[in-house]
Design an enzyme around this catalytic site. Sequence first.
Site, PDB file in Angstrom:
ATOM      1  N   CYS A  65       0.871  -1.170   0.000  1.00 52.40           N
ATOM      2  CA  CYS A  65       0.000   0.000   0.000  1.00 52.40           C
ATOM      3  C   CYS A  65       0.911   1.224   0.000  1.00 52.40           C
ATOM      4  O   CYS A  65       2.054   1.131  -0.440  1.00 52.40           O
ATOM      5  CB  CYS A  65      -0.954  -0.011   1.195  1.00 52.40           C
ATOM      6  SG  CYS A  65      -0.120   0.095   2.793  1.00 52.40           S
ATOM      7  N   LYS A  66       0.452   2.333   0.486  1.00 51.41           N
ATOM      8  CA  LYS A  66       1.285   3.540   0.463  1.00 51.41           C
ATOM      9  C   LYS A  66       2.412   3.470   1.487  1.00 51.41           C
ATOM     10  O   LYS A  66       3.555   3.783   1.185  1.00 51.41           O
ATOM     11  CB  LYS A  66       0.426   4.781   0.691  1.00 51.41           C
ATOM     12  CG  LYS A  66       1.209   6.070   0.590  1.00 51.41           C
ATOM     13  CD  LYS A  66       0.315   7.279   0.650  1.00 51.41           C
ATOM     14  CE  LYS A  66       1.142   8.551   0.461  1.00 51.41           C
ATOM     15  NZ  LYS A  66       0.286   9.748   0.432  1.00 51.41           N
TER      16      LYS A  66
END
Length: 106
Positions: A65-66
């Site tokens: 994810c980020k």
Amino acid sequence: MNLSQNDWTSQLKDDNNAIILDVRTQEEWSEGIIPGAILNDIYKGQGFIYRLEELDKTKNYYVYCKAGGRSAQACSVMNQMGFENTYNLEGGFMNWQGDVAFTEEN
């Protein structure tokens, strides 16, 4: 399992049974992806679960994810669903040093 950027990259490179799973939002996806990734937005709730159920549990999943939080959560959910090999990218996409692809498709 949490893997450092280096370990995640080197293990992925040698894995012929790998699937890269991006659990960010569509908006984040459009800012760039790790090449070859498929999108399954963890914020979609039940939709996220439905898409996981369509995946082959015998594959090895490299999840990001980020920043690494949502992907750690995704790995936990996947493990509860019977996925044996899930690898979370510590530090996520914002610390990614490898190749980046740009696409509008998921």
